[in-house]
Write a protein that holds these residues in place. Structure first.
Motif, short mmCIF file in Angstrom:
data_model
loop_
_atom_site.label_atom_id
_atom_site.label_comp_id
_atom_site.label_asym_id
_atom_site.label_seq_id
_atom_site.Cartn_x
_atom_site.Cartn_y
_atom_site.Cartn_z
N ARG A 36 41.82 42.07 -17.79
CA ARG A 36 42.91 42.33 -16.86
C ARG A 36 42.46 43.34 -15.82
O ARG A 36 41.43 43.97 -15.95
CB ARG A 36 44.16 42.82 -17.60
N GLY A 37 43.28 43.48 -14.77
CA GLY A 37 42.96 44.43 -13.72
C GLY A 37 41.71 44.04 -12.94
O GLY A 37 41.33 42.87 -12.86
N GLU A 38 41.04 45.03 -12.39
CA GLU A 38 39.85 44.78 -11.58
C GLU A 38 38.71 44.22 -12.40
O GLU A 38 37.77 43.64 -11.85
CB GLU A 38 39.42 46.06 -10.87
N ASN A 39 38.75 44.38 -13.70
CA ASN A 39 37.68 43.89 -14.56
C ASN A 39 37.91 42.47 -15.05
O ASN A 39 37.13 41.95 -15.84
CB ASN A 39 37.50 44.82 -15.76
N ALA A 40 39.00 41.85 -14.60
CA ALA A 40 39.29 40.49 -15.06
C ALA A 40 38.24 39.51 -14.54
O ALA A 40 37.87 39.55 -13.37
CB ALA A 40 40.68 40.06 -14.59
N SER A 41 37.77 38.64 -15.41
CA SER A 41 36.84 37.60 -15.00
C SER A 41 37.60 36.50 -14.27
O SER A 41 38.80 36.32 -14.48
CB SER A 41 36.13 37.01 -16.23
N GLY A 42 36.91 35.74 -13.44
CA GLY A 42 37.54 34.63 -12.75
C GLY A 42 37.83 33.47 -13.70
O GLY A 42 37.14 33.28 -14.70
N PHE A 43 38.85 32.70 -13.37
CA PHE A 43 39.22 31.56 -14.22
C PHE A 43 38.07 30.57 -14.37
O PHE A 43 37.88 29.98 -15.43
CB PHE A 43 40.44 30.86 -13.62
N TRP A 44 37.29 30.38 -13.28
CA TRP A 44 36.24 29.36 -13.30
C TRP A 44 34.96 29.86 -13.94
O TRP A 44 34.02 29.07 -14.11
CB TRP A 44 35.96 28.87 -11.88
N SER A 45 34.89 31.15 -14.27
CA SER A 45 33.68 31.66 -14.91
C SER A 45 33.52 31.01 -16.28
O SER A 45 34.51 30.74 -16.97
CB SER A 45 33.75 33.19 -15.05
N PRO A 46 32.29 30.72 -16.70
CA PRO A 46 32.08 29.99 -17.96
C PRO A 46 32.73 30.63 -19.18
O PRO A 46 33.25 29.93 -20.05
CB PRO A 46 30.55 29.97 -18.09
#
Length: 506
Positions: A300-310
């Protein structure tokens, strides 16, 4: 600062060196080595373009806006070119470019570089201006918002869609086997738009997102109920609905109220955008699969990974992997139908009202109104959607006011206030289906004799208390309601509920 998926140049160079040293001079192995070399070279360009874009961001923060825009544009242009080449190389992972490209765009949103240089029109989004040949009736109505949501930055979303296999596959589904569903959803939405869109607009969210979620969730059927109990046009679970004010008032479950459901959905989306650092895909995924599950996978927040990241895309459920692209694709088609040889119907959806001059139910009005002005399906779904608090089988008294499309006001006066059509509708509506009762109407038997008071009926999807009373052949609505503690005027029931059907005097 957002965590970016960048790729190490040294590692790429090492991989290239290894491939060059081990590749055979000819045969299948040579072709494989060449493909690997090409892929690694493209990955190296991704890394270099990522660094150049981030350097442009640094320039923007220091106030060098013009130079920053030039650097960032050059980086994105080369990244697009590299991604296009990647699509032509068998061994190249296109999703790697999608994740990197999406991450860079998010890093840039909200920076000074987002502001157009005086005289520069390249930063203007298609949604704000409308493009030549675009046929969407709502393109020019979409708000220009400074929100870090990729969907609102039309060209960037278009680039992601152009690269993104799952979204392209979803576009094909909407345009082929689900095209009738898309058209029905659009038509239903047009009649509901005056209630739902203002709630989204007040929340600063794009109408395209509202349509995308509505199309995927319910197809614009206000009374839709899923197997899991999610209800209403935007399919809220009971507990989530309560959290956003969708309570039950006077027997009416407000998850079925289009205006309140849109307000609750907008509040949910904004809440989750704050949690997921305005990553729209993660928010859509959370709406489908639960925010807790999405936070465990993406952070969550700025450290959240993108949805499309593996690490995220590969760990979520298949349902959510399909749901997010379908919502994005429906939203994109809503904004740009003519790009896909798609034409949405023109709907005269201005709302009006009628005041009943004789008792009538929605079912009777549907028969009476016929197919005037809506030759495809008749008016049952539209009347139900516009009057969600009413039981469609229960007659409303003289003087009751019903919301209808404005064009039906004259039709009602002409055909339904009096005459043969309302008489025919009443005759059909009052018909009683004789025994045997449906299979679900079971009579419990004790040894030696049947006990009528133990008869039960299991409510099925689409049932109303009025319809159950008619099928029972003996009891009226009030008797069955009293036996089950149901309160009027709406007598709420739900699929799977067991109702007592008492034996009433004939």
């Amino acid at each position: 600062m957002l965590r970016h998926r960048t790729f190490c140049i040294a590692a790429a160079a090492a991989a290239l060196a290894a491939c060059a040293g081990n590749a055979p001079r000819g045969g299948p192995g040579a072709a494989q080595a060449k493909a690997d070399d090409e892929s690694n070279a493209l990955y190296q360009r991704l890394d270099e373009d990522s660094r150049r874009y981030e350097a442009g961001l640094a320039l923007a923060r220091s106030g060098e806006t013009a130079r920053a825009q030039a650097e960032m544009k050059a980086a994105l242009d080369d990244l697009r070119a590299a991604a296009t080449q990647c699509a032509q190389v068998k061994e190249c992972d296109e999703q790697r470019f999608v994740a990197g490209f999406d991450s860079l765009l998010r890093a840039g949103i909200g920076s000074p570089s987002d502001l157009a240089v005086e005289g520069d029109t390249s930063a203007t989004t298609p949604e704000a201006t409308g493009e030549v040949g675009e046929g969407s009736p709502v393109v020019t109505a979409l708000p220009q918002l400074g929100r870090s949501v990729t969907l609102l930055k039309g060209r960037e979303l278009g680039d992601i869609i152009a690269l993104n296999g799952p979204v392209k596959a979803a576009l094909e589904e909407w345009l082929t086997q689900y095209r009738p569903n898309l058209m029905t959803a659009y038509e239903n939405y047009q009649y509901l738009r005056y209630q739902m869109w203002p709630e989204y607009e007040k929340a600063g969210l794009p109408e395209a997102l509202l349509f995308g979620m509505l199309a995927k969730e319910s197809g614009g059927k206000v009374h839709a109920v899923s197997r899991s109990g999610a209800s209403g046009p935007l399919q809220f679970m009971y507990a989530t609905g309560l959290r956003f004010g969708l309570t039950t008032v006077d027997g009416f479950d407000r998850r079925f109220d289009p205006r309140l459901a849109a307000r609750a959905n907008a509040a949910y989306v904004n809440e989750q955008l704050a949690i997921f650092n305005n990553n729209l895909e993660l928010v859509i995924g959370a709406y489908n699969g639960g925010e807790g599950a999405m936070q465990r996978r993406a952070g969550r927040g700025e450290n959240a990974s993108g949805f499309w990241s593996p690490e995220v895309y590969g760990s979520i459920s298949q349902e959510t992997r399909e749901y997010v692209p379908m919502v994005l694709a429906a939203a994109w088609l809503f904004m740009h139908p003519e790009r896909y040889n798609l034409e949405f119907p023109k709907i005269a959806a201005k709302p009006g009202s009628i005041t009943l001059k004789r008792p009538a139910s929605i079912a009777e009005l549907t028969v009476c109104l016929g197919q005037d002005g809506n030759a495809h399906d008749g008016w049952f779904r539209t009347l139900r959607n516009l009057n969600p608090q009413l039981d469609p089988q229960q007659q409303e008294p003289v003087g009751a006011r019903l919301v209808v499309p404005q064009r039906l006001e004259k039709v009602y006066e002409r055909d339904c206030a009096a005459g043969r059509w309302p008489e025919l509708a009443a005759e059909l509506h009052e018909a009683i289906v004789p025994a045997p009762p449906p299979v679900a109407l079971a009579q419990s038997r004790s040894p030696g004799k049947a006990r009528a008071k133990d008869r039960t009926y299991i409510v099925r999807k689409g049932d109303t208390l009025a319809a159950i009373a008619r099928r029972s052949g003996h009891c009226g609505i009030r008797e069955i309601a009293a036996a089950n503690g149901l309160r009027g005027p709406h007598y709420p029931i739900k699929p799977g509920q067991a109702l007592k059907v008492p034996e009433c005097p004939r």
